[in-house]
Design a protein around this motif. Sequence first.
Motif, PDB file in Angstrom:
ATOM      1  N   ARG A 144       0.843  -1.201   0.000  1.00 11.02           N
ATOM      2  CA  ARG A 144       0.000   0.000   0.000  1.00 11.02           C
ATOM      3  C   ARG A 144       0.876   1.249   0.000  1.00 11.02           C
ATOM      4  N   GLN A 145       0.510   2.214  -0.834  1.00  9.22           N
ATOM      5  CA  GLN A 145       1.270   3.455  -0.932  1.00  9.22           C
ATOM      6  C   GLN A 145       0.563   4.538  -0.124  1.00  9.22           C
ATOM      7  N   TRP A 146       0.826   4.534   1.173  1.00  4.82           N
ATOM      8  CA  TRP A 146       0.189   5.500   2.058  1.00  4.82           C
ATOM      9  C   TRP A 146       0.648   6.918   1.739  1.00  4.82           C
ATOM     10  N   LYS A 147      -0.251   7.872   1.878  1.00  2.88           N
ATOM     11  CA  LYS A 147       0.076   9.271   1.641  1.00  2.88           C
ATOM     12  C   LYS A 147       0.524   9.936   2.930  1.00  2.88           C
ATOM     13  N   SER A 148       1.322  10.990   2.782  1.00  2.00           N
ATOM     14  CA  SER A 148       1.762  11.789   3.926  1.00  2.00           C
ATOM     15  C   SER A 148       0.710  12.842   4.265  1.00  2.00           C
ATOM     16  N   SER A 149       0.828  13.401   5.458  1.00  2.27           N
ATOM     17  CA  SER A 149      -0.089  14.479   5.854  1.00  2.27           C
ATOM     18  C   SER A 149       0.496  15.252   7.020  1.00  2.27           C
TER      19      SER A 149
ATOM     20  N   ARG B 140      -6.184  16.619   4.467  1.00  2.00           N
ATOM     21  CA  ARG B 140      -5.970  15.252   4.952  1.00  2.00           C
ATOM     22  C   ARG B 140      -5.172  15.277   6.252  1.00  2.00           C
ATOM     23  N   ALA B 141      -5.667  14.603   7.287  1.00  5.26           N
ATOM     24  CA  ALA B 141      -4.977  14.567   8.576  1.00  5.26           C
ATOM     25  C   ALA B 141      -5.548  13.440   9.418  1.00  5.26           C
ATOM     26  N   LEU B 142      -4.708  12.835  10.254  1.00  5.85           N
ATOM     27  CA  LEU B 142      -5.167  11.797  11.171  1.00  5.85           C
ATOM     28  C   LEU B 142      -5.644  12.405  12.479  1.00  5.85           C
ATOM     29  N   ALA B 143      -4.874  13.312  13.034  1.00  6.92           N
ATOM     30  CA  ALA B 143      -5.231  13.964  14.295  1.00  6.92           C
ATOM     31  C   ALA B 143      -4.390  15.232  14.431  1.00  6.92           C
ATOM     32  N   TRP B 144      -4.908  16.151  15.218  1.00  2.00           N
ATOM     33  CA  TRP B 144      -4.190  17.412  15.442  1.00  2.00           C
ATOM     34  C   TRP B 144      -2.831  17.126  16.075  1.00  2.00           C
ATOM     35  N   GLN B 145      -1.790  17.764  15.533  1.00  2.00           N
ATOM     36  CA  GLN B 145      -0.404  17.618  15.969  1.00  2.00           C
ATOM     37  C   GLN B 145       0.126  16.189  15.785  1.00  2.00           C
ATOM     38  N   VAL B 146      -0.434  15.467  14.824  1.00  2.00           N
ATOM     39  CA  VAL B 146       0.076  14.147  14.457  1.00  2.00           C
ATOM     40  C   VAL B 146       0.278  14.139  12.941  1.00  2.00           C
TER      41      VAL B 146
ATOM     42  N   ARG C 109      -9.510   5.688   6.497  1.00  2.00           N
ATOM     43  CA  ARG C 109     -10.696   6.515   6.750  1.00  2.00           C
ATOM     44  C   ARG C 109     -10.405   7.996   6.529  1.00  2.00           C
ATOM     45  N   THR C 110      -9.211   8.429   6.866  1.00  2.57           N
ATOM     46  CA  THR C 110      -8.874   9.848   6.790  1.00  2.57           C
ATOM     47  C   THR C 110      -8.158  10.225   5.493  1.00  2.57           C
ATOM     48  N   GLY C 111      -8.253   9.367   4.478  1.00  3.78           N
ATOM     49  CA  GLY C 111      -7.788   9.742   3.147  1.00  3.78           C
ATOM     50  C   GLY C 111      -6.317   9.561   2.875  1.00  3.78           C
ATOM     51  N   HIS C 112      -5.644   8.653   3.605  1.00  8.52           N
ATOM     52  CA  HIS C 112      -4.211   8.464   3.409  1.00  8.52           C
ATOM     53  C   HIS C 112      -3.872   7.393   2.377  1.00  8.52           C
ATOM     54  N   LEU C 113      -4.888   6.908   1.675  1.00 13.46           N
ATOM     55  CA  LEU C 113      -4.668   6.046   0.527  1.00 13.46           C
ATOM     56  C   LEU C 113      -5.194   6.766  -0.708  1.00 13.46           C
TER      57      LEU C 113
END
Length: 333
Positions: free
Chosen positions: A149-154, A161-167, A210-214
Amino acid sequence: MHPLAPGRKTPAGNCSECRANSHTAANCPCIRTGRWCHSFHAATLNQDRIQQWWGQHPEFGIGVSCGPASLVVIDIDAHDTEPPARDRILPGIPIGDHVNLAGLANGFHTLAVLAALRGQQSPADDTTTLRVRTPSGGLHVWYRATSNRQWKSSAGSSPGRALAWQVDIRAHGSYIIAPGTTTHHGTYTPVDEAREPAALPLWLAQELDRTGHLPAPTIPAPRPVPPRARQAVLAAGGGRSQAERTLAAVLAPVEACGQVIQGAGFSDTLNRAAYTLGGLIAAGRLSRQEAEQALKDTAAAARPGQELRIEQIIHSGLAAGMQRPLHTTGRRP
């Protein structure tokens, strides 16, 4: 790996020609001739080149290009800043006004909350994988990507696109600072005993998805209505109970996907169901509101936490199906 500027966490600068003439890394002759221009695009495992670079410049730090190395690094920040709006603390997860956010101050907190919501251990406390303390008090948690899987950065403070604040997520298109590298602010130091990245945990992979990293899923092209669904349509009458039976038959394969944690052709299955129901809606045999809600409820139960992806597939499938009304040949009672 690739060089970082002495005492800094940024890549070593390009040569004068690359600085003066703007061009992409793919078209740069410097990389092919062994220069370190263009940041992580110059990363290499060539031992001769590595010895040349750091032999001539031992003051260089070390950066690791995450994508080619199949890495997903959770970059937890501990900046002293005010939290953003509630909808940006854990993107996609509503936080009501009644929730007291006093004390929530950094990425360690937001990641811990996300993990607790999923009944999991925070990656910050994962002793099975390589963790590196940063000079600013943050933490890099290294994981190994699986399944190609080619995960995207954020960036965790981004409105996109983000997983969590300050992460932050370091994956394809970014690099991470190797442990042992020293900058003007301090040294990146491994924590505890683990020195190898563990496999990316399944729950965390699901959250990144779920948070758009693919990359956006490829929605399958509309296909003919499966025979089982067509038989259900032909057997349906005009009353409410018949419509409910039709919905149940069409949605049964989507519901069955919930018995498998991942895979099972979920995107294709959901798209087929949405396409079939779109045809029924166009034929006047179901209301769009009823069919759409049934699709969303069934899909969400099968793949919780993937609402954005589900909505995209349903919208595409319904729109395609409504272009081809699905009429029955039998006489209505």
